[in-house]
Design an enzyme around this catalytic site. Structure first.
Site, PDB file in Angstrom:
ATOM      1  N   CYS A 154      21.148  11.873 -31.359  1.00  0.00           N
ATOM      2  CA  CYS A 154      22.053  12.985 -31.697  1.00  0.00           C
ATOM      3  C   CYS A 154      23.501  12.531 -31.858  1.00  0.00           C
ATOM      4  O   CYS A 154      24.329  13.287 -32.374  1.00  0.00           O
ATOM      5  CB  CYS A 154      21.966  14.073 -30.639  1.00  0.00           C
ATOM      6  SG  CYS A 154      20.294  14.721 -30.473  1.00  0.00           S
TER       7      CYS A 154
ATOM      8  N   HIS B 171      28.025  18.563 -31.329  1.00  0.00           N
ATOM      9  CA  HIS B 171      26.588  18.507 -31.572  1.00  0.00           C
ATOM     10  C   HIS B 171      25.969  19.823 -31.107  1.00  0.00           C
ATOM     11  O   HIS B 171      26.251  20.290 -30.002  1.00  0.00           O
ATOM     12  CB  HIS B 171      26.007  17.317 -30.798  1.00  0.00           C
ATOM     13  CG  HIS B 171      24.525  17.318 -30.707  1.00  0.00           C
ATOM     14  ND1 HIS B 171      23.727  17.439 -31.828  1.00  0.00           N
ATOM     15  CD2 HIS B 171      23.688  17.222 -29.649  1.00  0.00           C
ATOM     16  CE1 HIS B 171      22.459  17.419 -31.451  1.00  0.00           C
ATOM     17  NE2 HIS B 171      22.413  17.288 -30.138  1.00  0.00           N
TER      18      HIS B 171
ATOM     19  N   ASN C 273      18.539  22.500 -32.666  1.00  0.00           N
ATOM     20  CA  ASN C 273      19.109  21.158 -32.565  1.00  0.00           C
ATOM     21  C   ASN C 273      18.455  20.265 -33.624  1.00  0.00           C
ATOM     22  O   ASN C 273      17.282  19.924 -33.510  1.00  0.00           O
ATOM     23  CB  ASN C 273      18.841  20.643 -31.149  1.00  0.00           C
ATOM     24  CG  ASN C 273      19.346  19.233 -30.927  1.00  0.00           C
ATOM     25  OD1 ASN C 273      19.682  18.528 -31.866  1.00  0.00           O
ATOM     26  ND2 ASN C 273      19.389  18.829 -29.672  1.00  0.00           N
TER      27      ASN C 273
HETATM   28  O1  UT7 Z   1      20.552  16.601 -28.048  1.00  0.00           O
HETATM   29  C1  UT7 Z   1      20.365  16.780 -26.672  1.00  0.00           C
HETATM   30  C2  UT7 Z   1      19.054  17.474 -26.530  1.00  0.00           C
HETATM   31  N1  UT7 Z   1      18.770  18.149 -25.326  1.00  0.00           N
HETATM   32  C3  UT7 Z   1      19.538  19.099 -24.757  1.00  0.00           C
HETATM   33  O2  UT7 Z   1      20.624  19.402 -25.153  1.00  0.00           O
HETATM   34  C4  UT7 Z   1      18.925  19.800 -23.591  1.00  0.00           C
HETATM   35  C5  UT7 Z   1      19.945  20.234 -22.584  1.00  0.00           C
HETATM   36  N2  UT7 Z   1      19.319  21.146 -21.649  1.00  0.00           N
HETATM   37  C6  UT7 Z   1      19.168  22.461 -21.927  1.00  0.00           C
HETATM   38  O3  UT7 Z   1      19.582  22.924 -22.966  1.00  0.00           O
HETATM   39  C7  UT7 Z   1      18.512  23.331 -20.883  1.00  0.00           C
HETATM   40  O4  UT7 Z   1      18.292  22.572 -19.715  1.00  0.00           O
HETATM   41  C8  UT7 Z   1      17.166  23.921 -21.369  1.00  0.00           C
HETATM   42  C9  UT7 Z   1      17.418  24.956 -22.427  1.00  0.00           C
HETATM   43  C10 UT7 Z   1      16.242  22.850 -21.912  1.00  0.00           C
HETATM   44  C11 UT7 Z   1      16.446  24.612 -20.196  1.00  0.00           C
HETATM   45  O5  UT7 Z   1      17.296  25.621 -19.642  1.00  0.00           O
HETATM   46  P1  UT7 Z   1      17.502  25.710 -18.075  1.00  0.00           P
HETATM   47  O6  UT7 Z   1      18.375  26.856 -17.822  1.00  0.00           O
HETATM   48  O7  UT7 Z   1      17.966  24.364 -17.603  1.00  0.00           O
HETATM   49  O8  UT7 Z   1      16.049  26.034 -17.585  1.00  0.00           O
HETATM   50  P2  UT7 Z   1      15.167  25.253 -16.502  1.00  0.00           P
HETATM   51  O9  UT7 Z   1      14.634  23.994 -17.056  1.00  0.00           O
HETATM   52  O10 UT7 Z   1      15.927  25.210 -15.204  1.00  0.00           O
HETATM   53  O11 UT7 Z   1      13.964  26.253 -16.313  1.00  0.00           O
HETATM   54  C12 UT7 Z   1      14.144  27.549 -15.707  1.00  0.00           C
HETATM   55  C13 UT7 Z   1      12.845  28.282 -15.777  1.00  0.00           C
HETATM   56  C14 UT7 Z   1      11.666  27.479 -15.268  1.00  0.00           C
HETATM   57  O12 UT7 Z   1      10.785  28.374 -14.617  1.00  0.00           O
HETATM   58  P3  UT7 Z   1      10.731  28.431 -13.021  1.00  0.00           P
HETATM   59  O13 UT7 Z   1      10.338  27.070 -12.580  1.00  0.00           O
HETATM   60  O14 UT7 Z   1      12.107  28.807 -12.589  1.00  0.00           O
HETATM   61  O15 UT7 Z   1       9.703  29.492 -12.768  1.00  0.00           O
HETATM   62  C15 UT7 Z   1      10.990  26.980 -16.517  1.00  0.00           C
HETATM   63  O16 UT7 Z   1       9.620  26.717 -16.354  1.00  0.00           O
HETATM   64  O17 UT7 Z   1      12.531  28.610 -17.120  1.00  0.00           O
HETATM   65  C16 UT7 Z   1      11.212  28.152 -17.446  1.00  0.00           C
HETATM   66  N3  UT7 Z   1      11.207  27.781 -18.853  1.00  0.00           N
HETATM   67  C17 UT7 Z   1      10.908  28.643 -19.829  1.00  0.00           C
HETATM   68  N4  UT7 Z   1      10.576  29.947 -19.815  1.00  0.00           N
HETATM   69  C18 UT7 Z   1      10.348  30.562 -21.001  1.00  0.00           C
HETATM   70  C19 UT7 Z   1      11.479  26.560 -19.404  1.00  0.00           C
HETATM   71  N5  UT7 Z   1      11.380  26.635 -20.742  1.00  0.00           N
HETATM   72  C20 UT7 Z   1      11.024  27.915 -21.024  1.00  0.00           C
HETATM   73  C21 UT7 Z   1      10.768  28.589 -22.234  1.00  0.00           C
HETATM   74  N6  UT7 Z   1      10.439  29.901 -22.172  1.00  0.00           N
HETATM   75  N7  UT7 Z   1      10.855  27.996 -23.439  1.00  0.00           N
END
Ligand code: UT7
Length: 339
Positions: free
Chosen positions: A119, A262, A292
């Site tokens: 990225c 980005h 992204n």
């Molecule tokens: O170019 C760089 C590329 N990558 C990035 O920029 C990624 C950077 N990170 C992020 O953008 C965020 O960390 C994410 C969007 C990927 C995830 O958001 P988050 O607020 O960090 O969520 P999390 O991983 O802490 O998950 C919270 C909850 C979890 O459930 P529990 O364990 O609390 O019950 C996940 O299982 O959300 C759940 N979850 C989802 N629920 C519905 C994770 N993905 C999803 C989904 N739909 N797609």
């Protein structure tokens, strides 16, 4: 007779172009495949749709379309281009896709090669191209950022598949011999020690070769990401590097016309803007439409804002790319547009 020495001082960004696949995939549609929903994706990322390549859309096609549009805006004959750098992690050909793009463009006098920095790729390629132009050995460069990460996501992993889309963007960069350098400053960083939190590793596949010996068979798995770690990395490192860059060039955040980051997550964009008290109206964002698109996000967003008249000649843009590697970079540049 002594050769006249031509002093090259800087570069100008004189054209932009972009291309995205026709097929759009909404959050609701993704909910038919994995356990997710529009409200979760929108509130955690800002993404509403992403564009996914269809059967006949190749990386070199998207790159060609974006590159051709940038040449058109710049008013350049393809034969006048000296250098093409294609920033991508998803080439059609592991040996590189840039020469194919060069051929499609009819840029027969250009040397063309790929650059891989995920990225951060477009920003690293822009800086790389600028060094060739500033050094005086080349006059015109086409810098393309393009990716088709949807080929490499695990469509059953809801933690990552909701984020990514495909696209391409390009910038035409020209050497100038005025004291105005369009690339005011930059920093680039890598930290391979933290690379495991976002990668697309090889699959380990050893096959028999001759009795007693094996060989490795090439192939990659799908994108593996620790979202929370990447998020923390981005909101810590991006403002730190951008802050250093602004300070080094004595530029007050208030004098920035646009913040062009980005496009990974709207929350990351907001956090960086907050850190510099940059108002929302100055933050360029189109990830709600494309998600992204990796190396494509910055030039895709730039082209959109140039096309709709938000970014105008002379505007100062603070930009940062970040992602797998881990890699990240920051650049301050001025858009000039066609002369
Ligand atoms: O170019 C760089 C590329 N990558 C990035 O920029 C990624 C950077 N990170 C992020 O953008 C965020 O960390 C994410 C969007 C990927 C995830 O958001 P988050 O607020 O960090 O969520 P999390 O991983 O802490 O998950 C919270 C909850 C979890 O459930 P529990 O364990 O609390 O019950 C996940 O299982 O959300 C759940 N979850 C989802 N629920 C519905 C994770 N993905 C999803 C989904 N739909 N797609």
């Amino acid at each position: 007779m002594a050769e006249t020495l031509k002093t090259i001082f800087g570069v100008s960004l004189v054209g932009s172009g972009s291309a995205t696949p026709i097929q759009r995939l909404t959050n609701d549609e993704l909910g038919l495949r994995v356990d997710t929903n529009d409200s979760w994706i929108r509130s955690r990322t800002g993404i509403r749709t992403r564009h996914v390549s269809g059967p006949n859309e190749t990386l070199s096609d998207l790159s060609h379309k974006a590159g051709r549009a940038a040449l058109k805006m710049a008013g350049w004959d393809p034969k006048s281009v000296d250098l093409i750098i294609l920033a991508t992690s998803t080439p059609d050909d592991l040996f590189g896709s840039a020469p194919k793009v060069q051929a499609k463009l009819g840029a027969e006098n250009a040397v063309a090669f790929d650059l891989t920095a995920a990225c951060s790729g477009f920003l690293f390629a822009l800086v790389t191209a600028a060094q060739f132009l500033r050094g005086g050995s080349m006059q015109r460069a086409l810098v393309i950022g393009a990716d088709q990460l949807t080929k490499w996501v695990d469509w059953d992993d809801r933690r990552s598949c909701v984020l990514f889309g495909d696209g391409a963007g390009a910038v035409a960069l020209e050497a100038n011999n005025s004291s105005e350098d369009g690339l005011i400053g930059f920093y680039m960083k890598s930290d391979g020690a933290r690379g495991d939190c976002l990668n697309l590793p090889q699959v380990q596949n050893h096959l028999p070769l001759v009795p007693g010996k094996t060989h490795q068979r090439g192939g990659f798995s799908s994108i593996q990401m620790n979202g929370q770690e990447v998020y923390k990395f981005a909101v810590r490192e991006v403002p730190a590097l951008l802050g250093e860059l602004l300070e080094a060039h004595c530029i007050n955040p208030e004098s920035i016309d646009w913040l062009l980051l980005h496009q990974a997550n709207q929350r990351i964009l907001d956090a960086v803007a907050d850190r510099f008290s940059i108002p929302t109206e100055k933050v360029l964002s189109n990830l709600f439409e494309y998600g992204n698109t990796s190396a494509a996000t910055i030039p895709l967003m730039l082209d959109e804002a140039v096309q709709d008249g938000r970014v105008q000649s002379g505007h100062l843009i603070a930009s940062s790319g970040f992602g797998a590697g881990l890699s990240w970079g920051a650049a301050l540049f001025r858009w000039q547009g066609p002369t």
